[in-house]
Design a protein around this motif. Structure first.
Motif, mmCIF file in Angstrom:
data_model
loop_
_atom_site.group_PDB
_atom_site.id
_atom_site.type_symbol
_atom_site.label_atom_id
_atom_site.label_comp_id
_atom_site.label_asym_id
_atom_site.label_seq_id
_atom_site.Cartn_x
_atom_site.Cartn_y
_atom_site.Cartn_z
ATOM 1 N N LYS A 29 18.493 21.641 9.181
ATOM 2 C CA LYS A 29 17.958 22.658 8.223
ATOM 3 C C LYS A 29 16.701 23.249 9.243
ATOM 4 O O LYS A 29 15.885 22.696 9.768
ATOM 5 C CB LYS A 29 17.046 22.086 6.966
ATOM 6 C CG LYS A 29 16.485 23.176 6.164
ATOM 7 C CD LYS A 29 15.543 22.516 5.113
ATOM 8 C CE LYS A 29 14.818 23.503 4.185
ATOM 9 N NZ LYS A 29 14.284 22.945 3.407
ATOM 10 N N PRO A 30 16.846 24.782 9.377
ATOM 11 C CA PRO A 30 15.901 25.411 9.994
ATOM 12 C C PRO A 30 14.437 25.543 9.127
ATOM 13 O O PRO A 30 14.633 25.165 7.867
ATOM 14 C CB PRO A 30 16.201 26.767 10.135
ATOM 15 C CG PRO A 30 17.837 26.576 9.918
ATOM 16 C CD PRO A 30 18.097 25.613 8.901
ATOM 17 N N HIS A 31 13.322 25.577 9.874
ATOM 18 C CA HIS A 31 12.009 25.754 9.079
ATOM 19 C C HIS A 31 11.305 26.876 9.109
ATOM 20 O O HIS A 31 11.370 27.583 10.162
ATOM 21 C CB HIS A 31 11.150 24.518 9.733
ATOM 22 C CG HIS A 31 9.760 24.853 9.369
ATOM 23 N ND1 HIS A 31 9.341 24.305 8.175
ATOM 24 C CD2 HIS A 31 8.465 25.414 10.011
ATOM 25 C CE1 HIS A 31 7.894 24.622 8.144
ATOM 26 N NE2 HIS A 31 7.438 25.146 9.155
ATOM 27 N N VAL A 69 14.677 21.879 12.276
ATOM 28 C CA VAL A 69 14.344 22.594 13.562
ATOM 29 C C VAL A 69 13.591 23.640 13.457
ATOM 30 O O VAL A 69 13.635 24.537 12.266
ATOM 31 C CB VAL A 69 15.658 22.886 14.297
ATOM 32 C CG1 VAL A 69 16.593 21.580 14.558
ATOM 33 C CG2 VAL A 69 16.666 23.821 13.223
ATOM 34 N N SER A 70 12.737 24.340 14.330
ATOM 35 C CA SER A 70 11.865 25.059 14.276
ATOM 36 C C SER A 70 11.856 26.057 15.561
ATOM 37 O O SER A 70 11.863 25.481 16.641
ATOM 38 C CB SER A 70 10.419 24.842 13.711
ATOM 39 O OG SER A 70 9.573 25.735 13.822
ATOM 40 N N ASN A 73 14.036 16.126 5.410
ATOM 41 C CA ASN A 73 14.161 17.025 6.528
ATOM 42 C C ASN A 73 12.873 16.832 7.444
ATOM 43 O O ASN A 73 11.763 16.896 7.121
ATOM 44 C CB ASN A 73 13.811 18.464 6.165
ATOM 45 C CG ASN A 73 14.638 18.761 4.671
ATOM 46 O OD1 ASN A 73 15.662 18.401 4.631
ATOM 47 N ND2 ASN A 73 13.822 19.384 3.898
ATOM 48 N N VAL A 74 12.986 16.055 8.619
ATOM 49 C CA VAL A 74 12.214 15.537 9.384
ATOM 50 C C VAL A 74 11.862 16.581 10.499
ATOM 51 O O VAL A 74 12.552 16.951 11.378
ATOM 52 C CB VAL A 74 12.610 14.227 10.083
ATOM 53 C CG1 VAL A 74 11.469 13.609 10.945
ATOM 54 C CG2 VAL A 74 12.981 13.194 8.749
ATOM 55 N N LEU A 130 22.103 23.248 6.349
ATOM 56 C CA LEU A 130 21.489 23.126 4.939
ATOM 57 C C LEU A 130 20.688 24.711 5.280
ATOM 58 O O LEU A 130 19.754 25.067 6.027
ATOM 59 C CB LEU A 130 20.395 21.925 4.805
ATOM 60 C CG LEU A 130 19.809 22.267 3.247
ATOM 61 C CD1 LEU A 130 20.466 22.197 2.334
ATOM 62 C CD2 LEU A 130 18.614 21.138 3.392
ATOM 63 N N GLY A 131 20.870 25.508 4.122
ATOM 64 C CA GLY A 131 20.238 26.815 4.197
ATOM 65 C C GLY A 131 20.539 27.685 2.809
ATOM 66 O O GLY A 131 21.105 27.380 1.872
ATOM 67 N N LEU A 132 20.176 28.825 2.930
ATOM 68 C CA LEU A 132 20.335 29.649 1.734
ATOM 69 C C LEU A 132 21.846 30.366 1.652
ATOM 70 O O LEU A 132 22.164 30.869 2.599
ATOM 71 C CB LEU A 132 19.090 31.025 1.762
ATOM 72 C CG LEU A 132 18.816 31.690 0.556
ATOM 73 C CD1 LEU A 132 17.744 30.938 -0.271
ATOM 74 C CD2 LEU A 132 18.060 32.896 1.096
#
Length: 257
Positions: A115-117, A69-70, A38-39, A148-150
């Motif tokens: 994937k969110p951060h 991403v954030s 996850n970059v 990608l997540g919960l």
């Protein structure tokens, strides 16, 4: 999804989380362990040179690249709650994915998931509007990128409605609530400090799809990917130990994308 007896798991870690001359994660060491990276895309951490270097090294080692991403929050490492208008948030997601994609393609590979951060990850578990904004940004970035997540989150719900693949994630070193969500970081016990406990939890989640909540309840954990945090002391060594324990338990380690 990991169910009892399937034993196939992706290992992901957050990489590129330094900024300029201040490194945070041991990217080279973690890239020798994980199957997905996850970059950081520059909004909570990372910078263009770091993004390029991590993409090049991941490509060399066959590690899949994901855009982490954030919210725009360098000072708070993306862990502070923010209220960002949905249209603006969607634009910022597209921007981050697009920036990382340029570096990934230059390295001979591509961004294969999103994937969110931090605060954004936690917000999109229950906030349908913010989740929809993230998904809109991903869709506009192009391609049916997996999210990608919960498991059971609003983020996954929005992604599925938009036709994006969803991938469930579990956390080796984070405490769970009885509802299957992550215990907020400010709560005592939110992060599991004992390496042996992290290893045992990892194997149990992979083999039995279960974890014990902070309050003692047994919680089902159905995930295809396990997150190993890279920003804690000794993270690379712990990641190696987790991988060795999973392989010894008969778990096949394989990227999902």
């Amino acid at each position: 999804m990991i169910a009892h007896g399937t034993a196939v798991l992706d290992l992901n870690a957050d990489l590129g989380e330094g900024f300029g001359r201040w490194p945070l994660t041991d990217d080279d060491a973690l890239l020798s362990v994980v199957t997905s990276a996850n970059v950081a895309c520059g909004f909570h951490a990372g910078d263009p040179s770091t993004m390029r270097q991590v993409c090049e090294r991941a490509a060399e080692r066959g590690v899949r690249i994901g855009a982490q991403v954030s919210y725009r929050d360098l000072a708070g490492f993306g862990r502070r709650a923010m209220d960002v208008p949905p249209d603006e948030l969607a634009d910022e997601i597209t921007y981050q994915v697009g920036a990382l994609r340029v570096f990934a393609r230059a390295a001979g590979t591509d961004v294969t998931y999103v994937k969110p951060h931090g605060a954004l990850y936690n917000r999109t578990v229950a906030d349908a509007e913010q989740a929809a904004a993230v998904v809109a940004g991903v869709v506009r970035a192009g391609g049916a990128l997996p999210v990608l997540g919960l498991p059971g989150s609003r983020l996954h719900e929005a992604a599925a409605q938009a036709g994006l693949p969803v991938v469930g994630e579990a956390f080796a070193d984070r405490a769970y609530t009885a509802a299957g969500t992550l215990v907020p970081r400010r709560t005592p016990g939110a992060v599991v400090p004992d390496p042996d406990a992290v290893i045992a939890r990892s194997v149990r989640m992979a083999r039995d799809a279960a974890v014990t909540a902070l309050t003692g309840e047994e919680v089902a954990v159905r995930a295809r990917s396990l997150c190993l945090h890279g920003d804690t002391p000794g993270a690379a060594d712990l990641a190696r130990r987790v991988r060795a324990a999973l392989e010894a338990a008969g778990v096949r380690l394989e990227a999902f994308a």
